[in-house]
Enzyme design. Structure first.
Site, PDB file in Angstrom:
ATOM      1  N   LYS A 128      -1.985  11.294  40.180  1.00  0.00           N
ATOM      2  CA  LYS A 128      -1.134  10.282  40.818  1.00  0.00           C
ATOM      3  C   LYS A 128      -0.957  10.556  42.323  1.00  0.00           C
ATOM      4  CE  LYS A 128       1.365   9.297  36.497  1.00  0.00           C
ATOM      5  NZ  LYS A 128       2.700   9.089  35.876  1.00  0.00           N
TER       6      LYS A 128
ATOM      7  N   HIS B  89      -1.260  11.215  34.805  1.00  0.00           N
ATOM      8  CA  HIS B  89      -1.111  10.326  33.654  1.00  0.00           C
ATOM      9  C   HIS B  89      -2.014  10.837  32.544  1.00  0.00           C
ATOM     10  CE1 HIS B  89      -0.955   6.567  31.341  1.00  0.00           C
ATOM     11  NE2 HIS B  89      -2.247   6.737  31.160  1.00  0.00           N
TER      12      HIS B  89
ATOM     13  N   TYR C  83       0.949  -1.004  34.004  1.00  0.00           N
ATOM     14  CA  TYR C  83       2.231  -0.554  33.442  1.00  0.00           C
ATOM     15  C   TYR C  83       3.041  -1.708  32.852  1.00  0.00           C
ATOM     16  CZ  TYR C  83       1.459   4.058  35.459  1.00  0.00           C
ATOM     17  OH  TYR C  83       0.947   5.306  35.748  1.00  0.00           O
TER      18      TYR C  83
ATOM     19  N   GLU D 283      -7.165   1.726  28.942  1.00  0.00           N
ATOM     20  CA  GLU D 283      -6.916   2.223  30.301  1.00  0.00           C
ATOM     21  C   GLU D 283      -8.222   2.622  30.999  1.00  0.00           C
ATOM     22  OE1 GLU D 283      -2.486   3.836  29.045  1.00  0.00           O
ATOM     23  OE2 GLU D 283      -4.048   5.302  29.520  1.00  0.00           O
TER      24      GLU D 283
ATOM     25  N   ASN E   3       5.286  12.436  38.616  1.00  0.00           N
ATOM     26  CA  ASN E   3       4.948  13.528  37.699  1.00  0.00           C
ATOM     27  C   ASN E   3       3.462  13.897  37.676  1.00  0.00           C
ATOM     28  OD1 ASN E   3       4.098  11.311  36.312  1.00  0.00           O
ATOM     29  ND2 ASN E   3       5.290  11.682  34.452  1.00  0.00           N
TER      30      ASN E   3
HETATM   31  P1  CMP Z   1       3.675   8.184  32.545  1.00  0.00           P
HETATM   32  O1  CMP Z   1       4.106   8.541  31.157  1.00  0.00           O
HETATM   33  O2  CMP Z   1       2.383   8.682  33.062  1.00  0.00           O
HETATM   34  O3  CMP Z   1       3.700   6.586  32.688  1.00  0.00           O
HETATM   35  C1  CMP Z   1       4.933   5.895  32.817  1.00  0.00           C
HETATM   36  C2  CMP Z   1       5.693   6.536  33.915  1.00  0.00           C
HETATM   37  O4  CMP Z   1       6.963   5.988  34.191  1.00  0.00           O
HETATM   38  C3  CMP Z   1       5.993   7.984  33.548  1.00  0.00           C
HETATM   39  O5  CMP Z   1       4.796   8.693  33.544  1.00  0.00           O
HETATM   40  C4  CMP Z   1       6.983   8.348  34.615  1.00  0.00           C
HETATM   41  O6  CMP Z   1       6.341   8.719  35.814  1.00  0.00           O
HETATM   42  C5  CMP Z   1       7.693   7.014  34.843  1.00  0.00           C
HETATM   43  N1  CMP Z   1       9.025   7.093  34.273  1.00  0.00           N
HETATM   44  C6  CMP Z   1       9.347   7.229  32.994  1.00  0.00           C
HETATM   45  N2  CMP Z   1      10.685   7.264  32.849  1.00  0.00           N
HETATM   46  C7  CMP Z   1      11.190   7.150  34.101  1.00  0.00           C
HETATM   47  C8  CMP Z   1      12.505   7.116  34.623  1.00  0.00           C
HETATM   48  N3  CMP Z   1      13.575   7.202  33.811  1.00  0.00           N
HETATM   49  N4  CMP Z   1      12.641   6.997  35.951  1.00  0.00           N
HETATM   50  C9  CMP Z   1      11.562   6.897  36.753  1.00  0.00           C
HETATM   51  N5  CMP Z   1      10.282   6.916  36.308  1.00  0.00           N
HETATM   52  C10 CMP Z   1      10.121   7.050  35.004  1.00  0.00           C
END
Ligand code: CMP
Length: 139
Positions: free
Chosen positions: A11, A117, A51, A128, A114
Site C-alpha cells: 500500500k 493487502h 473496496y 482482485e 496497514n
Molecule cells: P484491508 O483488510 O487490506 O482492506 C480494508 C481496509 O480498510 C483495511 O485493510 C484497513 O486498512 C481499512 N480499515 C479497516 N477498518 C478500519 C477502520 N476502523 N478505520 C480505518 N481503516 C480501516
C-alpha cells in the site's frame, strides 16, 4: 475451489516509507512465487470499486483517499494454501494486534495505513487479481 493463489498490494504508506524491498523479501522467504507484479496508482474510481464492499463503512472515504494518494505494488502470488498462509505472513489488520515478525507488525503504522493487502478468500483472490491484471496479461 482452491487455486493456490492470492492477491496482494503493497500500500502507499509502505511504498512511501521505502519498504517495498523488505516486504518482497518476506514474501519470497515465505515461499510465495510472484506470478505477476506491477507498480501502479489507483484512481478514485479504482479504489471505490475495489473496496465497494466497504462503501457503507465510516472509514470508506479515508480508505479511498489513502489508497489513491501514491503508488502501490500489485501482485499475484502462488503457493499451496496461499490465501491462508499469506494472511498469517501479513498479520492482523490492525498492526497493534499483529504477531511479532509479521509484515504488518514490522512495517504498518496504523489500522488505516496497514502496509499490505491480502485477499480473504480464493474467490476474492481471483476477483482482485483480475481487477489489476486483465486484458492482454495471461497467467
Ligand atoms: P484491508 O483488510 O487490506 O482492506 C480494508 C481496509 O480498510 C483495511 O485493510 C484497513 O486498512 C481499512 N480499515 C479497516 N477498518 C478500519 C477502520 N476502523 N478505520 C480505518 N481503516 C480501516
Amino acid at each position: 475451489m482452491t487455486t493456490n493463489r492470492t492477491f496482494t498490494m503493497i500500500k502507499p504508506d509502505a511504498v512511501e516509507n521505502g519498504h517495498i524491498g523488505a516486504i518482497l523479501d518476506k514474501i519470497n522467504a515465505g515461499g510465495f512465487r510472484i506470478v505477476a507484479m506491477k507498480m501502479t496508482q489507483m484512481t478514485q474510481r479504482d479504489a471505490e470499486a475495489f473496496y465497494a464492499i466497504h462503501n457503507e463503512r465510516p472509514f470508506f472515504g479515508e480508505l479511498v483517499a489513502f489508497m489513491t494518494r501514491g503508488p502501490i505494488i500489485a501482485a499475484i502470488l502462488e503457493k499451496e494454501n496461499a490465501v491462508e498462509d499469506f494472511r498469517s505472513l501479513i498479520g492482523a489488520t490492525n498492526p497493534a494486534d499483529a504477531a511479532d515478525g509479521t509484515i504488518r507488525k514490522l512495517y504498518a503504522t496504523s489500522l488505516g495505513e496497514n502496509a499490505v493487502h491480502g485477499s480473504d478468500s480464493d474467490e476474492n483472490a481471483k476477483i482482485e487479481g483480475d481487477f489489476h491484471f486483465s486484458g492482454r496479461e495471461q497467467f
